[in-house]
Design a protein around this motif. Sequence first.
Motif, PDB file in Angstrom:
ATOM      1  N   ASP A  81      -7.267   0.321  15.178  1.00  0.00           N
ATOM      2  CA  ASP A  81      -7.369   1.362  15.992  1.00  0.00           C
ATOM      3  C   ASP A  81      -7.002   2.696  15.331  1.00  0.00           C
ATOM      4  OD1 ASP A  81      -8.349   2.306  18.112  1.00  0.00           O
ATOM      5  OD2 ASP A  81      -6.700   2.427  19.351  1.00  0.00           O
ATOM      6  N   ALA A  82      -5.824   2.628  14.522  1.00  0.00           N
ATOM      7  CA  ALA A  82      -5.426   3.808  14.093  1.00  0.00           C
ATOM      8  C   ALA A  82      -5.885   4.155  12.603  1.00  0.00           C
ATOM      9  CB  ALA A  82      -3.721   3.697  13.477  1.00  0.00           C
ATOM     10  N   VAL A  83      -6.555   3.099  11.943  1.00  0.00           N
ATOM     11  CA  VAL A  83      -7.196   3.318  10.754  1.00  0.00           C
ATOM     12  C   VAL A  83      -8.571   4.074  11.116  1.00  0.00           C
ATOM     13  CG1 VAL A  83      -8.508   1.940   9.118  1.00  0.00           C
ATOM     14  CG2 VAL A  83      -6.387   1.380   9.612  1.00  0.00           C
ATOM     15  N   ARG A  84      -9.221   3.445  12.140  1.00  0.00           N
ATOM     16  CA  ARG A  84     -10.612   4.292  12.534  1.00  0.00           C
ATOM     17  C   ARG A  84     -10.173   5.576  12.817  1.00  0.00           C
ATOM     18  NH1 ARG A  84     -13.487  -0.933  13.417  1.00  0.00           N
ATOM     19  NH2 ARG A  84     -15.618   0.080  13.549  1.00  0.00           N
ATOM     20  N   ALA A  85      -9.320   6.033  13.632  1.00  0.00           N
ATOM     21  CA  ALA A  85      -9.073   7.017  13.961  1.00  0.00           C
ATOM     22  C   ALA A  85      -8.517   8.230  12.596  1.00  0.00           C
ATOM     23  CB  ALA A  85      -7.779   7.225  15.175  1.00  0.00           C
ATOM     24  N   VAL A  86      -7.863   7.637  12.058  1.00  0.00           N
ATOM     25  CA  VAL A  86      -7.490   8.468  10.791  1.00  0.00           C
ATOM     26  C   VAL A  86      -8.713   8.699   9.882  1.00  0.00           C
ATOM     27  CG1 VAL A  86      -6.122   8.485   8.454  1.00  0.00           C
ATOM     28  CG2 VAL A  86      -5.080   7.854  10.556  1.00  0.00           C
ATOM     29  N   ALA A  87      -9.766   7.795   9.871  1.00  0.00           N
ATOM     30  CA  ALA A  87     -11.004   7.930   9.056  1.00  0.00           C
ATOM     31  C   ALA A  87     -11.758   9.003   9.614  1.00  0.00           C
ATOM     32  CB  ALA A  87     -11.586   6.589   8.910  1.00  0.00           C
ATOM     33  N   PRO A 132       1.537  -1.991   9.886  1.00  0.00           N
ATOM     34  CA  PRO A 132       1.390  -3.304  10.749  1.00  0.00           C
ATOM     35  C   PRO A 132       0.806  -4.225   9.886  1.00  0.00           C
ATOM     36  CG  PRO A 132       0.609  -1.189  11.898  1.00  0.00           C
ATOM     37  CD  PRO A 132       0.900  -1.204  10.694  1.00  0.00           C
ATOM     38  N   TYR A 133       0.139  -4.187   8.930  1.00  0.00           N
ATOM     39  CA  TYR A 133      -0.641  -5.063   8.111  1.00  0.00           C
ATOM     40  C   TYR A 133       0.506  -6.016   7.272  1.00  0.00           C
ATOM     41  CZ  TYR A 133      -4.863  -3.255   9.438  1.00  0.00           C
ATOM     42  OH  TYR A 133      -6.238  -2.869  10.142  1.00  0.00           O
ATOM     43  N   GLY A 134       1.561  -5.707   7.136  1.00  0.00           N
ATOM     44  CA  GLY A 134       2.795  -6.207   6.523  1.00  0.00           C
ATOM     45  C   GLY A 134       2.222  -6.248   5.128  1.00  0.00           C
ATOM     46  N   PHE A 135       1.823  -5.530   4.342  1.00  0.00           N
ATOM     47  CA  PHE A 135       1.795  -5.611   3.039  1.00  0.00           C
ATOM     48  C   PHE A 135       3.125  -5.377   2.305  1.00  0.00           C
ATOM     49  CE2 PHE A 135      -2.627  -3.732   4.199  1.00  0.00           C
ATOM     50  CZ  PHE A 135      -3.186  -4.840   4.098  1.00  0.00           C
ATOM     51  N   ASP A 136       3.323  -5.949   1.062  1.00  0.00           N
ATOM     52  CA  ASP A 136       4.514  -5.540   0.324  1.00  0.00           C
ATOM     53  C   ASP A 136       3.978  -4.154  -0.425  1.00  0.00           C
ATOM     54  OD1 ASP A 136       3.047  -5.797  -2.212  1.00  0.00           O
ATOM     55  OD2 ASP A 136       3.763  -8.069  -2.403  1.00  0.00           O
ATOM     56  N   HIS A 137       4.971  -3.765  -1.038  1.00  0.00           N
ATOM     57  CA  HIS A 137       4.666  -2.229  -1.676  1.00  0.00           C
ATOM     58  C   HIS A 137       3.595  -2.137  -2.701  1.00  0.00           C
ATOM     59  CE1 HIS A 137       5.437   1.809  -2.866  1.00  0.00           C
ATOM     60  NE2 HIS A 137       5.534   1.527  -4.042  1.00  0.00           N
ATOM     61  N   ALA A 138       3.264  -3.073  -3.347  1.00  0.00           N
ATOM     62  CA  ALA A 138       1.994  -2.782  -4.455  1.00  0.00           C
ATOM     63  C   ALA A 138       0.900  -2.861  -3.622  1.00  0.00           C
ATOM     64  CB  ALA A 138       2.327  -4.007  -5.219  1.00  0.00           C
ATOM     65  N   GLN A 139       0.855  -4.085  -2.590  1.00  0.00           N
ATOM     66  CA  GLN A 139      -0.349  -4.214  -2.001  1.00  0.00           C
ATOM     67  C   GLN A 139      -0.849  -3.059  -0.999  1.00  0.00           C
ATOM     68  OE1 GLN A 139       0.747  -7.590   0.120  1.00  0.00           O
ATOM     69  NE2 GLN A 139       0.429  -8.906  -1.419  1.00  0.00           N
ATOM     70  N   ALA A 140       0.402  -2.351  -0.591  1.00  0.00           N
ATOM     71  CA  ALA A 140       0.177  -1.157   0.244  1.00  0.00           C
ATOM     72  C   ALA A 140      -0.656  -0.084  -0.590  1.00  0.00           C
ATOM     73  CB  ALA A 140       1.366  -0.705   0.802  1.00  0.00           C
ATOM     74  N   VAL A 141      -0.105   0.181  -1.752  1.00  0.00           N
ATOM     75  CA  VAL A 141      -0.493   1.058  -2.723  1.00  0.00           C
ATOM     76  C   VAL A 141      -2.049   0.831  -3.083  1.00  0.00           C
ATOM     77  CG1 VAL A 141      -0.654   1.788  -5.018  1.00  0.00           C
ATOM     78  CG2 VAL A 141       1.795   1.527  -4.000  1.00  0.00           C
ATOM     79  N   HIS A 142      -2.564  -0.341  -3.190  1.00  0.00           N
ATOM     80  CA  HIS A 142      -3.913  -0.765  -3.606  1.00  0.00           C
ATOM     81  C   HIS A 142      -4.605  -0.348  -2.123  1.00  0.00           C
ATOM     82  CE1 HIS A 142      -2.676  -2.536  -7.215  1.00  0.00           C
ATOM     83  NE2 HIS A 142      -2.215  -3.451  -6.753  1.00  0.00           N
ATOM     84  N   ALA A 143      -4.263  -0.860  -0.869  1.00  0.00           N
ATOM     85  CA  ALA A 143      -4.858  -0.713  -0.109  1.00  0.00           C
ATOM     86  C   ALA A 143      -5.005   0.737   0.621  1.00  0.00           C
ATOM     87  CB  ALA A 143      -4.119  -1.357   1.253  1.00  0.00           C
ATOM     88  N   THR A 144      -3.816   1.660   0.339  1.00  0.00           N
ATOM     89  CA  THR A 144      -4.088   2.852   0.624  1.00  0.00           C
ATOM     90  C   THR A 144      -5.211   3.450  -0.584  1.00  0.00           C
ATOM     91  OG1 THR A 144      -1.673   3.133   1.049  1.00  0.00           O
ATOM     92  CG2 THR A 144      -2.826   5.158   0.464  1.00  0.00           C
ATOM     93  N   ARG A 145      -5.247   3.188  -1.461  1.00  0.00           N
ATOM     94  CA  ARG A 145      -6.065   3.981  -2.622  1.00  0.00           C
ATOM     95  C   ARG A 145      -7.422   3.400  -2.219  1.00  0.00           C
ATOM     96  NH1 ARG A 145      -3.179   1.962  -8.138  1.00  0.00           N
ATOM     97  NH2 ARG A 145      -1.670   3.881  -8.346  1.00  0.00           N
ATOM     98  N   CYS A 146      -7.711   2.198  -1.687  1.00  0.00           N
ATOM     99  CA  CYS A 146      -8.985   1.726  -1.295  1.00  0.00           C
ATOM    100  C   CYS A 146      -9.580   2.546  -0.138  1.00  0.00           C
ATOM    101  CB  CYS A 146      -9.058   0.415  -1.027  1.00  0.00           C
ATOM    102  SG  CYS A 146      -8.829  -0.756  -2.556  1.00  0.00           S
ATOM    103  N   LEU A 147      -8.599   2.732   0.792  1.00  0.00           N
ATOM    104  CA  LEU A 147      -9.064   3.419   2.184  1.00  0.00           C
ATOM    105  C   LEU A 147      -9.205   4.737   1.846  1.00  0.00           C
ATOM    106  CD1 LEU A 147      -9.202   2.441   5.048  1.00  0.00           C
ATOM    107  CD2 LEU A 147      -6.923   3.021   5.210  1.00  0.00           C
TER     108      LEU A 147
END
Lengths: 193, 193
Positions: A81-87, A132-147
Amino acid sequence: MSPRAGLTTGAVVDLALKIVDQAGPDALTLAKVAERAKVAAPSLYKHVKNLADLRRLIDLRVVQEMAETLTQAATGREGADAVRAVADAYRDYLRRHPHRTGALTTAPDESDTELSKATHAVAEVVFAVLRPYGFDHAQAVHATRCLRAAVHGFAGLEASGGFGRPEDVDQSFEVLKTMLVQGLTTYSEQEKK
Amino acid sequence: MSPRAGLTTGAVVDLALKIVDQAGPDALTLAKVAERAKVAAPSLYKHVKNLADLRRLIDLRVVQEMAETLTQAATGREGADAVRAVADAYRDYLRRHPHRTGALTTAPDESDTELSKATHAVAEVVFAVLRPYGFDHAQAVHATRCLRAAVHGFAGLEASGGFGRPEDVDQSFEVLKTMLVQGLTTYSEQEKK
DNA sequence: CCGCCAAAGCTACGTTCATTAGCTTTAAAG
DNA sequence: CTTTAAAGCTAATGAACGTAGCTTTGGCGG
């Protein structure tokens, strides 16, 4: 506080931003700003170092506004929900101000503390949304970049008229959001092994 | 064929492109091109209508090169394999020429047949790559937009230094590609109902 | 081989801007 | 009412785009 207090740095940025919004970043000249401010061009240098500085101030303003916008969109929501709203908020901002796209691709530039901070604030929002997705730091960086890449890319192409006919662009964006939320879920699950 | 045949339109574009690659699009001036061509500035107008025209020629060149690059990347591959290869080719091109990002966000502009054609050629490659997924036309349009937006967004942010540290950018891109191919598969399956 | 002529180049100029230097005004503080 | 620093102004310089009109040159027909 000051003589003939007609102008301030903020007011100059306001006027400049209006020009950018109406005619695009390339149309921004100090001469035009001066005209709108009803002031002789050299007078602007009392409020702004030079044209490059004015551009930087504009970028700063835009990034700050975007950070605020995204923060508001995210508050009170969570997960997909939050991802969609931010997008949506990101895209809507650039639809409202198509000529501001460039300001959001600015390289932070080490020395510029203020702009770096603002840029960081934007990233923080996305980071928070991904928690909430529970990524570790590196994963969160990758996910943030993709998003960010996907949403910014879409909004940027739309803003510059990159999609031929504007038919069903909303629907295309729905598809993108769906891909992203699904991709995020899969990415997080796959990491749990 | 012509007197003192030192310059041609193509040569002017070559020189201009070198300037853009070295110093960015804002550094492109006819004065600098003339200097490199060892010619007086007004002489350039024999080969190019004006600065805007030169910019358009550059955009055209870049879009054509990109179309060719993507085509080569796609040939001999299919499905997810082809999607990944095209994505890599797009990103690699912009890594090799970071200052050409702007040329790829150009709005086709109805009247400009040549540029429209080149832009269309890029879209065609993506379209072709998506064929095996069995989308109907509208779906293919949505999928193309998403793919292009995500990859262009990523490459553009990377090219402009938008990702703070360049640590693990390759890995981030891997994540993006995985998201996309998975998203495409899901999108096509879900449409079969 | 010679002269024509259109393409390619040049110089001179007008315009718009950015930017600097240095002067003048004005409003706020005492 | 005086001081003073900020805000504004005029003048001037230099970069760059673009136009006008002149000059050169190299290929081509005779």
